[in-house]
Design a protein around this motif. Sequence first.
Motif, PDB file in Angstrom:
ATOM      1  N   UNK A   1       0.770  -0.995   0.041  1.00 51.10           N
ATOM      2  CA  UNK A   1       0.253  -0.214  -0.002  1.00 51.10           C
ATOM      3  C   UNK A   1       0.886   1.280   0.102  1.00 51.10           C
ATOM      4  N   UNK A   2       0.249   2.034  -0.366  1.00 49.65           N
ATOM      5  CA  UNK A   2       1.133   3.167  -0.839  1.00 49.65           C
ATOM      6  C   UNK A   2       1.680   4.518   1.236  1.00 49.65           C
ATOM      7  N   UNK A   3       1.802   5.024   1.069  1.00 46.00           N
ATOM      8  CA  UNK A   3       2.367   5.436   2.449  1.00 46.00           C
ATOM      9  C   UNK A   3       1.566   5.871   2.973  1.00 46.00           C
ATOM     10  N   UNK A   4       0.411   6.336   3.034  1.00 44.53           N
ATOM     11  CA  UNK A   4      -0.424   7.411   3.625  1.00 44.53           C
ATOM     12  C   UNK A   4      -1.312   7.399   2.437  1.00 44.53           C
ATOM     13  N   UNK A   5      -2.188   6.185   2.508  1.00 44.47           N
ATOM     14  CA  UNK A   5      -3.722   5.487   2.282  1.00 44.47           C
ATOM     15  C   UNK A   5      -4.261   7.008   2.717  1.00 44.47           C
ATOM     16  N   UNK A   6      -6.207   7.121   1.766  1.00 45.17           N
ATOM     17  CA  UNK A   6      -6.712   8.232   1.600  1.00 45.17           C
ATOM     18  C   UNK A   6      -6.572   8.977   1.962  1.00 45.17           C
ATOM     19  N   UNK A   7      -5.252   9.611   1.130  1.00 42.66           N
ATOM     20  CA  UNK A   7      -4.687  10.562   0.600  1.00 42.66           C
ATOM     21  C   UNK A   7      -4.474  11.810   1.778  1.00 42.66           C
ATOM     22  N   UNK A   8      -4.075  10.990   2.900  1.00 40.34           N
ATOM     23  CA  UNK A   8      -3.432  12.134   3.177  1.00 40.34           C
ATOM     24  C   UNK A   8      -1.756  12.413   3.726  1.00 40.34           C
TER      25      UNK A   8
END
Length: 667
Positions: free
Chosen positions: A342-349
Amino acid sequence: MKRVDLLRFLEESPFADYLETCRNGGHYEEFPIASGLTGCDPGGVNAQVLLYLVYAEKLKLRGVVPGRAAKLAVWLSGLVREDGLCRTGDGITDHPAYASTVGDALGTAVRYADVIGLSEPERGTVLAALVRMAERHPRLRFPEGAQGKTQQLRFELRVYYWMALLSGDPVWKERFETLLANGLRNYVTPAAIDGPLIQPSLNPDWTWNYVGGGGLTDQHSTNTHTPAYYCTEPNGFMFVYLHALRNNVFGRRPELDAFCRNYIAGLLRNLGRGGHLASDLDGYGIHRAWYGPVLVEGLPLESAALAAELGEPVLAGYCRWYVDRYADFVRSRPTYAESGLPEGQPFGQKINIEAQFSQLASARFYASIARALVEFGEVDRLESIEPPFFGSYAWEAAWLRVSTPVYETSFAGHTCLRNIPVVPRYGDPNLGTLIGGAPLATLFSGGELLYAASFPVSSLWHIEVDDHNGRRFVSCSTSPEDDSVLTVRSSEGDILSAADFDPYDPPCNLFPGPDGCLEACWQRNERRNKLEFHVHNRYYADRIELEFGMRHMAGHYCDRVTFVLPVPLLNAEFSADGATFRPLAGIDALPASLRWGGRRKCVVRDIRLSEHDGDRLEVKAVPLPETPGNPGGVNAFSPHPTMQLRFEVTPGTMTRMHRLRCTLVFE
């Protein structure tokens, strides 16, 4: 939802191929994080990679090159100095969790030396590093490391266990038993521990790992009520218990059985149906719950296997279902095709705190799955059972979490222990706790984040009261010292409050049934100024009925009472007639309904304001700036910019009570 074949999941993931691109000699490098910096954590990341490689070779996974694990084990053992401390990319560290993660990986490599092709001299080198660390590390060695009083217990247990199995020294069996007994005692009894602050023991009300970490009066710890720690603790004592049972190290223990049953039941409070951890209790907890590597850190594999061992098939099925959702979540991320991560900070954080860890730290996700399949492979054969509509009441924290097959949310009665508007110790100027008493704090549906409050009170659902002397009072609680109380009503009509529980009682999970209802009733009194605020939420399986309001003295004490509804600008619209929807910016009267969302929409309907003779209502739409800490900005918990809807009531002379009611449904 479809059950995930975990072995096939490991085979199909591009992670093994991606890992080869990160290899640098005998070890693996982190790739740059979003800020453009390169992480400096070679030991911590490579320990997770070593765990993955050892078990991947045992499973003979596609793409895993034989011999990689042996070389990495030798390289990693070279990071352990003579004094037991570990070298890092920018110096050394005495952090016990760091050392224990390295030690766990080294112990695993020694255990499977024949599988990974570790020669006898190399095995001796790796084992010597483990012994060096366990015997000499200033915080890991006996007796310091055997006190079992901190969140490091999950790490230290595995190191002491491997030492008992691998070192050949009988004294380590005694030390392991000491740590296990101390840790268990510190979880289930209100024992105080030392440090800068006097603290309760590790696990009040079976919800969280510990109540407060070290931190001086001007450096308050932000680790209060952080779900990631609770979710990862099973990786220590549950792994050790299962491994011991499988390998006849010791047999079933009634005290561990009871403890683990309660602990696994408490996990339901922190696992999200969307495949992530779940918390909206405080700012650091929210950040940890949504930070990429931590999202998959709490994978409940050990919990599923041990619940089955303990004769709890339904609880085991719930945990197994969450394992499937975590795998689904990782596969759905936009970065999966390239790396399997997953990307480091999902949900756009865009939160800066802990940005020093790269995505490669998510290697623990694959390591956990591979380890589970090797050590207790029956976890892959367990029935997957979706949890029904349930609520978890954390009386110690005045917090109710609600999870249904349709949505997830929770209600926090107050901030946790401390209000932390600024946390310079952790380098994030806008990190702070959420404010208790907000009718809506976070909202997930269909695996999508539909609403999250950021640090400023302006992004919270709340009430503002402006009096005739120019003062403003806000409904949400800003301190546990506030005069507030939360009660929870079950579907059977039982009214529960903190007074009904001992902090070390088993967790309080409530299952109302598909037609049942859970209620959260909260009240806060401003006695000095004679104001009373309240929230009354009713949670059903498919909808939420919200009510929040306030009462004050008759007369012109209050010039204005404003109900604030922040709406994320995610396809957000309003309808004046319930049929035709228009952009929020054009709102000028109380709407029939509101809606926002992407794949799944949240619809706010049946919006009703209490009406009294002489009252005057004005409706405004005010966009919140996308500045640091605000929704959509840097350090925000919500990735979506927000429109603040303000229903401003100018009270009549005799009006004393104001109330807003609405219903949230999902399309």
